[in-house]
Design a protein around this motif. Structure first.
Motif, short mmCIF file in Angstrom:
data_model
loop_
_atom_site.label_atom_id
_atom_site.label_comp_id
_atom_site.label_asym_id
_atom_site.label_seq_id
_atom_site.Cartn_x
_atom_site.Cartn_y
_atom_site.Cartn_z
N GLY A 44 0.81 -1.21 0.00
CA GLY A 44 0.00 0.00 0.00
C GLY A 44 0.85 1.27 0.00
O GLY A 44 2.04 1.26 -0.33
N VAL A 45 0.23 2.34 0.42
CA VAL A 45 0.86 3.67 0.40
C VAL A 45 2.11 3.70 1.28
O VAL A 45 2.16 3.10 2.34
N GLY A 46 3.11 4.41 0.82
CA GLY A 46 4.26 4.74 1.67
C GLY A 46 5.16 3.57 2.02
O GLY A 46 5.74 3.52 3.10
N THR A 47 5.33 2.64 1.08
CA THR A 47 6.23 1.52 1.33
C THR A 47 7.64 2.04 1.63
O THR A 47 8.16 2.89 0.91
N ALA A 48 8.22 1.53 2.70
CA ALA A 48 9.59 1.91 3.09
C ALA A 48 9.76 3.42 3.24
O ALA A 48 10.83 3.96 3.02
N GLU A 49 8.71 4.08 3.68
CA GLU A 49 8.81 5.54 3.85
C GLU A 49 9.90 5.84 4.87
O GLU A 49 10.05 5.15 5.86
N ASN A 50 10.65 6.86 4.59
CA ASN A 50 11.73 7.32 5.49
C ASN A 50 12.72 6.22 5.87
O ASN A 50 13.34 6.25 6.94
N MET A 51 12.90 5.25 4.99
CA MET A 51 13.91 4.21 5.25
C MET A 51 15.29 4.86 5.40
O MET A 51 15.63 5.83 4.71
N MET A 52 16.10 4.31 6.29
CA MET A 52 17.44 4.84 6.54
C MET A 52 18.51 3.94 5.93
O MET A 52 19.56 4.40 5.47
N SER A 53 18.29 2.63 5.99
CA SER A 53 19.26 1.67 5.48
C SER A 53 18.56 0.32 5.31
O SER A 53 17.39 0.18 5.66
N GLY A 54 19.30 -0.66 4.81
CA GLY A 54 18.70 -1.97 4.58
C GLY A 54 18.10 -2.08 3.19
O GLY A 54 18.33 -1.21 2.33
N THR A 55 17.33 -3.13 2.97
CA THR A 55 16.74 -3.38 1.66
C THR A 55 15.27 -3.76 1.81
O THR A 55 14.94 -4.58 2.67
N VAL A 56 14.44 -3.17 1.00
CA VAL A 56 13.03 -3.57 0.94
C VAL A 56 12.73 -3.93 -0.50
O VAL A 56 13.02 -3.16 -1.43
N ARG A 57 12.18 -5.12 -0.70
CA ARG A 57 11.86 -5.57 -2.05
C ARG A 57 10.38 -5.95 -2.11
O ARG A 57 9.89 -6.71 -1.27
N VAL A 58 9.68 -5.39 -3.10
CA VAL A 58 8.27 -5.71 -3.32
C VAL A 58 8.19 -6.52 -4.60
O VAL A 58 8.54 -6.01 -5.68
N ARG A 59 7.75 -7.74 -4.50
CA ARG A 59 7.71 -8.60 -5.69
C ARG A 59 6.57 -8.19 -6.63
O ARG A 59 6.63 -8.46 -7.81
N GLY A 60 5.56 -7.54 -6.09
CA GLY A 60 4.43 -7.07 -6.91
C GLY A 60 4.52 -5.59 -7.20
O GLY A 60 5.60 -5.07 -7.52
N ASN A 61 3.38 -4.91 -7.06
CA ASN A 61 3.31 -3.47 -7.30
C ASN A 61 3.26 -2.72 -5.96
O ASN A 61 2.83 -3.27 -4.95
N ALA A 62 3.67 -1.45 -6.00
CA ALA A 62 3.60 -0.61 -4.80
C ALA A 62 2.67 0.57 -5.07
O ALA A 62 2.72 1.16 -6.16
N SER A 63 1.87 0.91 -4.09
CA SER A 63 0.97 2.06 -4.23
C SER A 63 1.77 3.37 -4.15
O SER A 63 3.00 3.38 -4.15
N GLN A 64 1.06 4.47 -4.02
CA GLN A 64 1.71 5.77 -4.12
C GLN A 64 2.69 6.05 -2.97
O GLN A 64 2.62 5.44 -1.92
N SER A 65 3.58 6.99 -3.23
CA SER A 65 4.56 7.47 -2.24
C SER A 65 5.51 6.38 -1.76
O SER A 65 5.96 6.41 -0.61
N ALA A 66 5.82 5.42 -2.62
CA ALA A 66 6.82 4.42 -2.24
C ALA A 66 8.16 5.12 -2.03
O ALA A 66 8.56 5.97 -2.82
N GLY A 67 8.83 4.77 -0.96
CA GLY A 67 10.16 5.34 -0.68
C GLY A 67 10.12 6.81 -0.31
O GLY A 67 11.15 7.48 -0.33
N ALA A 68 8.96 7.31 0.09
CA ALA A 68 8.84 8.74 0.42
C ALA A 68 9.85 9.13 1.49
O ALA A 68 9.98 8.45 2.50
N ALA A 79 12.78 8.79 2.06
CA ALA A 79 13.77 7.82 2.56
C ALA A 79 15.19 8.38 2.43
O ALA A 79 15.56 8.99 1.43
N HIS A 80 15.98 8.14 3.46
CA HIS A 80 17.34 8.68 3.53
C HIS A 80 18.39 7.74 2.98
O HIS A 80 19.51 8.16 2.66
N GLY A 81 18.12 6.45 3.00
CA GLY A 81 19.15 5.52 2.57
C GLY A 81 18.56 4.15 2.32
O GLY A 81 17.35 3.96 2.34
N GLY A 82 19.45 3.18 2.04
CA GLY A 82 19.00 1.82 1.75
C GLY A 82 18.57 1.67 0.30
O GLY A 82 18.73 2.59 -0.52
N LEU A 83 18.02 0.52 0.00
CA LEU A 83 17.58 0.19 -1.36
C LEU A 83 16.14 -0.28 -1.33
O LEU A 83 15.80 -1.20 -0.58
#
Lengths: 233, 441
Positions: A82-106, A108-112
């Motif tokens: 849904g909305v805001g996947t991995a928002e404000n992430m600092m480090s690490g890895t987040v992987r979505v195998r499907g689709n992501a809703s709006q504001s993905a990675g909003a 976010a300071h670091g990571g993948l």
């Protein structure tokens, strides 16, 4: 906290039995290990605020803010988010195998952040250093006010890409519907090809040719308020 | 010396007064609108338009200097494991490092801690100076998310989700390039010297349904330990407070249009939003109708200057107040000892509002190291603590005179209004009458 089954190395949390609070509380206490989350059924706020090199696999769809503010952990969602996947992430890895809703990675300071499918509007909004790789396309206003980091889109980009951009770098392989205020296409030089190669490798999208991407960035014309630019604001 | 034109029978236009004429001339010369700090400067219905009815025959007063009048307040006990326990209901409002110097932030922390109250970060993140000196630190969660990180979130004592502020409801922030030093730029992940814009909308939620999920996310990240505030600029306050409460806020902060800013267009400050006096009763009514008054705490800010203002806010139903401009004045802002330098900047002590320019002679709203060094954070903290204590004692004096053993026992029945406008806004009767305009509709 409710009881959890603990196989040899992986802890399983069944969200049809246990709560999101149970899950996050356990993840915050853990310093290492693998976690398997089943039956998420679109629940919000899964695996938020992690601060250790955990490996978390979510089997199914997740709701808002999945892996929000992640530090150090690897979170893989075998579904959509849904909305805001991995928002404000600092480090690490987040992987979505499907689709992501709006504001993905909003913000976010670091990571993948890797979205294997499409990401909706405002992907990478106000990004501050994160790397985002999208296998499909991104929606309108992506990288809006992007301050730092890299957004790589293997498909197309919607309207107003990079509007009011600061120093974030954008690479798009397909068509860009339109560029936002102060966002311009820039020359792809050697270091940029290396950027793209590095991001594709990090995302394990190894069958894509880096030379197919074009680069977009800030013209830096709106960095200082000028009345002559008032129509651009 | 200039003579007084009115003494010669000349008449100044009320519509085109000297400030208005100056604004037109300035716009014509520069082609740019005026940006300044401070809050609304126009005359507004305010707490000065209310008076207390001290006890006499029908009410018993409490003995000053003898009988106890409590001032403590608990903020955020609706959901948080660790709500804030403050000794005084006068808190320090959010003001950013960037807008203010690091030393000013440290002074605010020192003064607040000494007086047993909380201080608040601002747009730009949490500085070690402020965290180190603040016993109770509220960490703002703003649309820009400048400097936002989970480590600082966990270090905070409370989290304040900012939707807007009274000086510019509906507007984002701005920090002009002259204040974007290397340290400020680094904390905000921006190039040095740019005119920084802070977003007016949060990047990952829109509306009250999303806010409910966002608040739960912040609670999950911090293991439900910390109170979550929601701050709104006063406009449609009745509805906004209802929605914030329903979204799960522990504490709601309502900032009226007299609330200060570091840099906003003058036209925005003076013409958008409603006075604090008009907003407070709306907020209280909204909470009462939801059965949440005194369960979700209400903090009111915007033009709070004295213990009388504090007591009036309490009487109208607030749980606490927040001060910003007044706290800066207590630190030394607009002090007459800098008169000559204010004049050099085209201003005067008591008038200085160019907080955006970074040339503050008092060393408060600046990033210039030489100017900032003028403010001793220990002395500034002492002055602020003194001021907070005076406000608290003043409020106690009034509460005792009204027969109240705690500031929270003050009630609207203790108040009357001096003007019809204030009576209608505060919903207390015009002094000497039992008439409240609009009541009963």
């Amino acid at each position: 906290m409710a009881t959890m089954t603990t196989p040899a190395v992986t802890t399983t949390v069944d969200l049809s039995v246990q709560s999101v609070r149970d899950l996050n509380s356990a993840l915050h206490k853990a310093r290492e290990g693998s976690w398997h989350v089943t039956r998420p059924d679109g629940a919000h706020n899964l695996a938020v605020g992690l601060d250790a090199p955990l490996d978390v696999r979510i089997d199914g769809h997740a709701g808002y803010y999945c892996a929000g503010m992640n530090q150090h952990a690897t979170v893989t969602v075998h579904g959509n988010t849904g909305v805001g996947t991995a928002e404000n992430m600092m480090s690490g890895t987040v992987r979505v195998r499907g689709n992501a809703s709006q504001s993905a990675g909003a913000t976010a300071h670091g990571g993948l952040l890797v979205v294997e499918g499409d990401a909706a509007a405002r992907c990478g909004i106000s990004m501050k250093g994160v790397d985002i790789v999208v296998g499909g396309s991104v929606g309108h206003m992506s990288a809006f006010m992007g301050q730092a980091g890299r957004l790589l889109v293997c498909g197309d980009a919607g309207d107003a890409l990079g509007d009011s951009l600061y120093e974030a770098r954008i690479y798009v392989r397909g068509r860009v519907k339109s560029l936002g205020a102060d966002c311009v296409e820039k020359e792809m030089r050697g270091e940029h090809l290396e950027d793209v190669r590095e991001l594709l490798t990090a995302a394990a999208f190894t069958d894509i040719d880096p030379s197919e991407f074009r680069r977009y960035g800030s013209a830096r014309a709106l960095y200082h308020f000028d009345v002559d630019n008032s129509s651009a604001y | 010396m200039y003579d007084d034109p009115s003494a010669r029978g000349l008449r100044e236009s009320a519509t085109f007064d000297r400030a208005t004429i100056h604004a037109i001339q300035r716009a014509a010369e520069t082609g740019v609108y005026d940006i300044r700090g401070w809050g609304a400067k126009r005359r507004l219905p305010h707490f000065d338009d209310l008076l207390f009815l001290g006890a006499s025959m029908s009410r018993y007063p409490l003995e000053g200097y003898r009988e106890r009048c409590g001032t403590d307040v608990v903020l955020g006990d609706r959901h948080a494991t660790f709500p804030l326990h403050l000794d005084t209901p006068v808190t320090i409002a959010g003001m950013s490092f960037g807008a203010l110097s690091g030393r000013a932030k440290e002074a605010l922390g020192r003064g607040a801690s000494d007086a047993g109250t909380s201080t608040t970060t601002g747009d730009g993140g949490m500085t070690p100076e402020e965290r180190g000196q603040s016993k109770h630190l509220v960490y703002q969660y703003l649309p820009s998310r400048y400097g936002m990180n989970p480590d600082d979130l966990r270090k905070a004592d409370a989290i304040e989700v900012v939707l807007g502020q009274g000086a510019k409801p509906g507007g984002g922030g701005m920090l002009l390039g002259q204040k974007i030093t290397e340290r400020v730029a680094g904390m905000r992940t921006l190039p040095v010297g740019v005119d920084q814009r802070s977003a007016c909308r949060h990047p990952d939620w829109t509306g009250p349904d999303d806010l409910e999920i966002k608040i739960r996310e912040l609670r999950e990240i911090t293991d439900w330990e910390k109170p979550v505030y929601v701050k709104i600029g006063a406009t449609r306050t009745y509805y906004d407070v209802k929605l914030a409460a329903k979204a799960g806020a522990d504490v709601i902060v309502v900032d009226g249009m007299q609330g200060g800013t570091a840099a906003t267009q003058d036209v925005f400050i003076e013409h958008v939003g409603i006075p604090t006096l008009a907003a407070l009763p709306q907020a209280v009514r909204a909470l009462q109708e939801e059965g949440l008054h005194r369960k979700v705490q209400l903090i009111v800010s915007g033009g709070i200057r004295s213990g009388a203002d504090v007591a009036k806010c309490m009487a109208l139903g607030a749980d606490a107040v927040a001060i910003g401009t007044a706290a800066l004045i207590a630190l030394g802002d607009n002090h007459p000892k800098w008169e000559a330098e204010y004049r050099e900047l085209g201003s005067a002590a008591g008038y200085y509002d160019d907080f955006q320019a970074g040339r503050d002679p008092a060393g408060i709203s600046t990033q210039d190291e030489e100017l900032a060094a003028r403010l001793d954070p220990v002395e500034g903290g002492r002055r602020l603590a003194n001021y907070l204590r005076v406000m608290t004692m003043e409020a106690q004096t009034i509460a005792r005179a009204c027969g109240k053993a705690h500031l929270h026992h003050l009630e609207p029945e203790d108040l009357v209004a001096l003007t019809i406008e204030a009576s209608a806004m505060a919903r207390v009767p015009l002094a000497g009458t039992d008439w409240i305009p609009g009541a009963g509709r």
